[in-house]
Design an enzyme around this catalytic site. Structure first.
Site, PDB file in Angstrom:
ATOM      1  CG  ASP A  80      -1.793  -0.977   1.073  1.00 23.06           C
ATOM      2  OD1 ASP A  80      -2.056  -1.687   0.269  1.00 23.06           O
ATOM      3  OD2 ASP A  80      -2.582  -1.590   2.053  1.00 23.06           O
ATOM      4  CE  LYS A 104       2.422  -2.490  -4.122  1.00 16.79           C
ATOM      5  NZ  LYS A 104       1.725  -1.974  -2.761  1.00 16.79           N
ATOM      6  N   GLY A 131      -4.693  -4.575  -3.765  1.00 19.89           N
ATOM      7  CA  GLY A 131      -5.495  -3.221  -4.298  1.00 19.89           C
ATOM      8  C   GLY A 131      -4.953  -1.933  -4.590  1.00 19.89           C
ATOM      9  CG  HIS A 132      -2.112  -1.863  -6.630  1.00 23.77           C
ATOM     10  ND1 HIS A 132      -1.855  -2.618  -8.630  1.00 23.77           N
ATOM     11  CD2 HIS A 132      -2.281  -2.495  -5.932  1.00 23.77           C
ATOM     12  CE1 HIS A 132      -0.604  -3.717  -7.350  1.00 23.77           C
ATOM     13  NE2 HIS A 132       0.029  -3.126  -5.926  1.00 23.77           N
ATOM     14  CD  GLN A 157       0.955  -8.513  -2.479  1.00 23.37           C
ATOM     15  OE1 GLN A 157       1.226  -9.511  -3.468  1.00 23.37           O
ATOM     16  NE2 GLN A 157      -0.824  -8.324  -2.750  1.00 23.37           N
TER      17      GLN A 157
HETATM   18  P1  GDP Z   1      -0.767   0.423  -3.438  1.00 18.62           P
HETATM   19  O1  GDP Z   1      -1.371  -1.063  -3.036  1.00 18.62           O
HETATM   20  O2  GDP Z   1       0.909  -0.189  -3.308  1.00 18.62           O
HETATM   21  O3  GDP Z   1      -1.075   0.716  -5.028  1.00 18.62           O
HETATM   22  O4  GDP Z   1      -1.237   1.093  -2.516  1.00 18.62           O
HETATM   23  P2  GDP Z   1      -3.236   1.514  -2.171  1.00 18.62           P
HETATM   24  O5  GDP Z   1      -3.482   2.000  -3.300  1.00 18.62           O
HETATM   25  O6  GDP Z   1      -3.851   0.259  -1.460  1.00 18.62           O
HETATM   26  O7  GDP Z   1      -3.170   2.902  -1.677  1.00 18.62           O
HETATM   27  C1  GDP Z   1      -2.415   4.027  -1.290  1.00 18.62           C
HETATM   28  C2  GDP Z   1      -3.227   5.028  -1.194  1.00 18.62           C
HETATM   29  O8  GDP Z   1      -2.584   6.377  -1.253  1.00 18.62           O
HETATM   30  C3  GDP Z   1      -4.195   5.245  -1.760  1.00 18.62           C
HETATM   31  O9  GDP Z   1      -5.638   5.468  -2.398  1.00 18.62           O
HETATM   32  C4  GDP Z   1      -3.794   6.257  -3.227  1.00 18.62           C
HETATM   33  O10 GDP Z   1      -4.655   6.589  -3.632  1.00 18.62           O
HETATM   34  C5  GDP Z   1      -2.957   7.359  -2.072  1.00 18.62           C
HETATM   35  N1  GDP Z   1      -2.189   8.128  -2.973  1.00 18.62           N
HETATM   36  C6  GDP Z   1      -1.089   7.550  -3.623  1.00 18.62           C
HETATM   37  N2  GDP Z   1       0.103   8.451  -3.176  1.00 18.62           N
HETATM   38  C7  GDP Z   1      -0.550   9.807  -2.324  1.00 18.62           C
HETATM   39  C8  GDP Z   1       0.505  10.072  -2.679  1.00 18.62           C
HETATM   40  O11 GDP Z   1       1.807  11.160  -3.203  1.00 18.62           O
HETATM   41  N3  GDP Z   1      -0.740  11.687  -1.857  1.00 18.62           N
HETATM   42  C9  GDP Z   1      -1.544  11.061  -1.022  1.00 18.62           C
HETATM   43  N4  GDP Z   1      -2.376  11.549   0.225  1.00 18.62           N
HETATM   44  N5  GDP Z   1      -2.345  10.255  -0.792  1.00 18.62           N
HETATM   45  C10 GDP Z   1      -1.447   9.279  -2.352  1.00 18.62           C
HETATM   46  P1  IMO Z   2      -0.675  -4.259  -2.101  1.00 20.90           P
HETATM   47  O1  IMO Z   2      -0.348  -5.231  -3.649  1.00 20.90           O
HETATM   48  C1  IMO Z   2      -0.852  -4.615   2.290  1.00 20.90           C
HETATM   49  C2  IMO Z   2      -1.044  -8.679   3.923  1.00 20.90           C
HETATM   50  C3  IMO Z   2      -2.406  -8.950   4.628  1.00 20.90           C
HETATM   51  C4  IMO Z   2      -1.613 -10.069   5.757  1.00 20.90           C
HETATM   52  C5  IMO Z   2      -0.383 -10.950   4.542  1.00 20.90           C
HETATM   53  C6  IMO Z   2      -0.770 -12.341   4.194  1.00 20.90           C
HETATM   54  O2  IMO Z   2      -2.486  -3.397  -2.216  1.00 20.90           O
HETATM   55  O3  IMO Z   2       0.519  -3.000  -1.799  1.00 20.90           O
HETATM   56  P2  IMO Z   2      -2.794 -12.956   2.280  1.00 20.90           P
HETATM   57  O4  IMO Z   2      -4.435 -12.653   1.660  1.00 20.90           O
HETATM   58  O5  IMO Z   2      -1.870 -12.346   1.087  1.00 20.90           O
HETATM   59  O6  IMO Z   2      -2.244 -14.631   2.676  1.00 20.90           O
HETATM   60  O7  IMO Z   2      -2.051 -11.520   3.533  1.00 20.90           O
HETATM   61  O8  IMO Z   2      -0.355 -10.090   4.055  1.00 20.90           O
HETATM   62  N1  IMO Z   2      -0.959  -8.358   2.541  1.00 20.90           N
HETATM   63  C7  IMO Z   2      -1.454  -6.497   2.288  1.00 20.90           C
HETATM   64  N2  IMO Z   2      -0.883  -5.929   2.776  1.00 20.90           N
HETATM   65  N3  IMO Z   2      -1.015  -4.347   0.802  1.00 20.90           N
HETATM   66  C8  IMO Z   2      -1.470  -5.637   0.184  1.00 20.90           C
HETATM   67  O9  IMO Z   2      -1.197  -6.117  -1.223  1.00 20.90           O
HETATM   68  C9  IMO Z   2      -0.984  -6.799   0.665  1.00 20.90           C
HETATM   69  N4  IMO Z   2      -1.926  -7.984   0.317  1.00 20.90           N
HETATM   70  C10 IMO Z   2      -1.126  -8.587   1.447  1.00 20.90           C
HETATM   71  O10 IMO Z   2      -2.787  -8.145   5.199  1.00 20.90           O
HETATM   72  O11 IMO Z   2      -1.495  -9.542   6.730  1.00 20.90           O
HETATM   73 MG    MG Z   3      -2.748  -2.195  -1.987  1.00 29.10          MG
END
Ligand code: GDP
Ligand code: IMO
Ligand code: MG
Length: 423
Positions: A13, A16, A40-41, A223
Site C-alpha cells: 500500500d 504503487k 489493491g492498487h 504487496q
Molecule cells: P498500492 O497498493 O501500493 O497501490 O497502494 P494503495 O492504492 O493500496 O494505497 C495508497 C493510497 O494512497 C491510495 O488511496 C492512493 O490514492 C493514495 N496515494 C498515493 N500517493 C499519494 C500521495 O502522494 N499523497 C496522498 N495524499 N495520497 C496518495
Molecule cells: P498491495 O499490492 C498490504 C497482507 C495481508 C496480510 C498478509 C497475508 O495493495 O500493496 P494474504 O491474503 O496475502 O495471504 O495476506 O499480507 N497483504 C497486504 N497488505 N497491501 C497488500 O497489497 C497486501 N497483500 C497482502 O494484510 O497481513
Molecule cells: Mg494496496
C-alpha cells in the site's frame, strides 16, 4: 534496454498503483508478476478513482499492453468483475493478456484461507482471505489448476474432481466446514473459462520479443518487501515473492531483463494484518497518519496500522531489491506535524541493530532509535517542482536518502497522477 521494476519497499500500500499509472504514460507493456486479488492498487485520474486488484495499473492507457504474468494467482471471478467495471467506465481491454501458466484461485482456496485463519485464533496472520496462501501452496504441491487447465474442459473437470475430493476432506474433517459441490464449481468455472479464453497466451514469449526490441516495459509490484515469503516478517507475510527477484520468475524473464529498480515507500510506515511493526504509533500522531492519510485498506477496508518511517526497513528494501532509486509518496500527509521522526536503527539489550533481524521474536525486542526533524505547515499538494517544497520537507527527503543509502527520484504530494514531483 528500457525496463523498470517497480516494487513495494515496505508492507504494501505504498502507492504503487499511482506510480505505475504515471510510468505507464510512456510504457509499451505493464506486467504484473506476483500475488493475486489480495492486492489493491488505487489510480486517481481525471477526478475518477480506479481500484485494481488483478489488472495491471497501466490499463487506463489504450496503447499499453497489460500482462498478468505466470507468477500471479488469478481469481477468475475477480478479474471478470474488474473487467466489467473498467469497461463500464469506457476502458478498453483489447490489450490485456493473461499467462497460460498462471494458477487459478478456486472456491476451496478461499474457504480454506478463511477456515485456517479462524483455526489459528490469536496467531492468525490477518490475511485478506482471498485464497492466496492455499493457491500458492497447491502450486508448490504440484496439484494446482492453471489457466491452461481451466480453458481445457476435460482436463479441468478431471483436476477439479481430484482436487475437490481432497479439499472437501480437509474442509470437513480438519476444519469442520461444509463441503463444496463439484457440479456448482464446474459450471461456474466453465463459464469463466469461456469468457477468459481469448485473453490467455504464453506472455513470456511476447515479453522476450518486446524487451529485445527495446520496448518500454514496467514490472508492476504488488504487496511489498516486508511481505516477502523469504525476506519479510515470516510468518506474517504473503505467500509469494513480491520483490524484484520474484518478478523474474513471475514474469518469465531473466534478471538481465530488468535495468532499473524503483522502490516505492510512503513518507511514513503502514501495515495491514498482524505481525511486528517496530515504529507503530498508538498516539495522536498515529491518528493523524490514519485520518489525514485515509489509511484504510483498498481490498479489505481494514484500518491500516500507522507509524514513523523506518530506515532499517528501507535499507533492507534497497539491498533485497537492488534499488536504483526510491519514490516517496504521501509527503503531504505529514503536513502539520510539528516534529517528524525517522528510525535510524534499533537497540536490543543495549546492542545496536542496524540490519532488519531475520527472527521476528528478536524484532519484537527491538526499540527504534529516532532522528528528529522539523515539520512544515505549508500546503504542498500543488507543488510541482522539488525546489518549491518547504526547506523542512527537502531536509526530510535528504535525510531519507542519507539513511536509506539510496537517492529519491519521485515525491508524491497527493493521490492524483499530477500530484507528483520528479527530483
Ligand atoms: P498500492 O497498493 O501500493 O497501490 O497502494 P494503495 O492504492 O493500496 O494505497 C495508497 C493510497 O494512497 C491510495 O488511496 C492512493 O490514492 C493514495 N496515494 C498515493 N500517493 C499519494 C500521495 O502522494 N499523497 C496522498 N495524499 N495520497 C496518495
Ligand atoms: P498491495 O499490492 C498490504 C497482507 C495481508 C496480510 C498478509 C497475508 O495493495 O500493496 P494474504 O491474503 O496475502 O495471504 O495476506 O499480507 N497483504 C497486504 N497488505 N497491501 C497488500 O497489497 C497486501 N497483500 C497482502 O494484510 O497481513
Ligand atoms: Mg494496496
Amino acid at each position: 534496454m528500457n525496463t523498470t521494476a517497480l516494487v513495494g519497499a515496505q508492507w504494501g500500500d505504498e502507492g504503487k498503483g499511482k506510480v505505475i499509472d504515471i510510468l505507464a504514460q510512456t510504457a509499451d507493456y505493464v506486467v504484473r508478476a506476483t500475488g493475486g486479488s489480495n492486492a489493491g492498487h488505487t489510480v486517481v485520474s481525471g477526478g475518477k478513482t480506479y481500484k485494481l486488484h488483478l489488472i495491471p495499473s497501466g490499463i487506463l492507457y489504450p496503447d499499453t499492453v497489460n500482462i498478468i504474468g505466470n507468477g500471479v494467482v488469478v481469481d477468475p471471478k475477480v478479474v471478470l468483475e474488474e473487467m466489467s467495471s473498467l469497461e463500464a467506465l469506457g476502458v478498453k481491454l483489447d490489450k490485456l493478456l493473461i499467462d497460460l501458466r498462471a494458477h487459478v484461485v478456486m472456491p476451496y482456496h478461499k474457504e480454506i484461507d478463511e477456515l485456517a485463519e479462524l483455526a489459528k485464533g490469536k496467531n492468525a496472520i490477518g490475511t485478506t482471505k482471498r485464497g492466496i496462501g492455499p493457491c500458492y501452496a497447491d502450486k508448490s504441491d504440484r496439484i494446482g489448476i492453471r489457466m491452461i487447465d481451466l480453458i481445457n474442459p476435460e482436463l479441468f473437470a478431471q483436476k477439479l474432481k481430484s482436487n475437490l475430493e481432497l479439499k472437501n476432506k480437509i474442509i470437513t474433517a480438519v476444519y469442520g466446514g461444509k463441503p463444496i459441490d463439484y457440479k456448482t464449481v464446474l459450471d461456474e468455472y466453465n463459464g469463466y473459462a469461456k469468457r477468459l479464453e481469448r485473453f490467455c497466451v504464453d506472455t513470456g514469449v511476447i515479453l522476450y520479443d518486446a524487451i529485445k526490441s527495446n520496448k518500454r516495459v514496467v514490472f508492476e509490484g504488488a504487496q511489498g518487501t516486508l511481505l516477502d515469503l523469504d525476506s519479510g516478517t515470516y510468518p506474517f507475510v504473503t505467500s509469494s515473492h513480491p520483490i524484484t527477484g520474484g518478478f523474474c520468475a513471475g514474469a518469465g524473464v531473466g534478471p538481465t531483463a530488468i535495468n532499473e529498480c524503483l522502490g516505492i515507500a510512503k513518507s511514513y510506515t503502514t501495515r495491514v494484518g498482524a505481525g511486528p511493526f517496530p515504529t507503530e504509533l498508538d498516539d495522536e500522531v498515529g491518528k493523524h497518519l490514519l485520518n489525514v492519510g485515509h489509511e484504510f485498506g483498498t481490498t479489505t477496508g481494514r484500518a491500516r496500522r500507522c507509524g514513523w518511517l523506518d530506515a532499517v526497513i528501507l535499507r533492507l528494501a534497497v539491498r533485497i531489491n537492488g534499488l536504483t532509486s526510491l519514490a516517496i509518496n504521501k509527503l503531504d500527509t505529514l503536513t502539520g506535524l510539528k516534529k517528524l521522526k525517522i528510525a535510524t536503527h534499533y537497540v536490543r539489550g543495549g546492542e545496536i541493530v542496524n540490519d532488519f533481524p531475520a527472527d521476528i521474536t528478536l524484532l519484537e525486542g527491538c526499540t527504534p532509535v529516532y532522528e528528529e526533524f522539523d515539520g512544515w505547515t505549508e500546503d504542498i499538494t500543488n507543488v510541482k517542482e522539488y525546489d518549491k517544497l518547504p526547506d523542512a520537507a527537502k531536509n526530510y527527503i535528504a535525510a531519507i536518502e542519507r539513511l536509506a543509502g539510496c537517492k529519491v527520484s519521485m515525491i508524491g504530494v497527493g493521490p492524483d497522477r499530477d500530484q507528483n514531483i520528479t527530483k
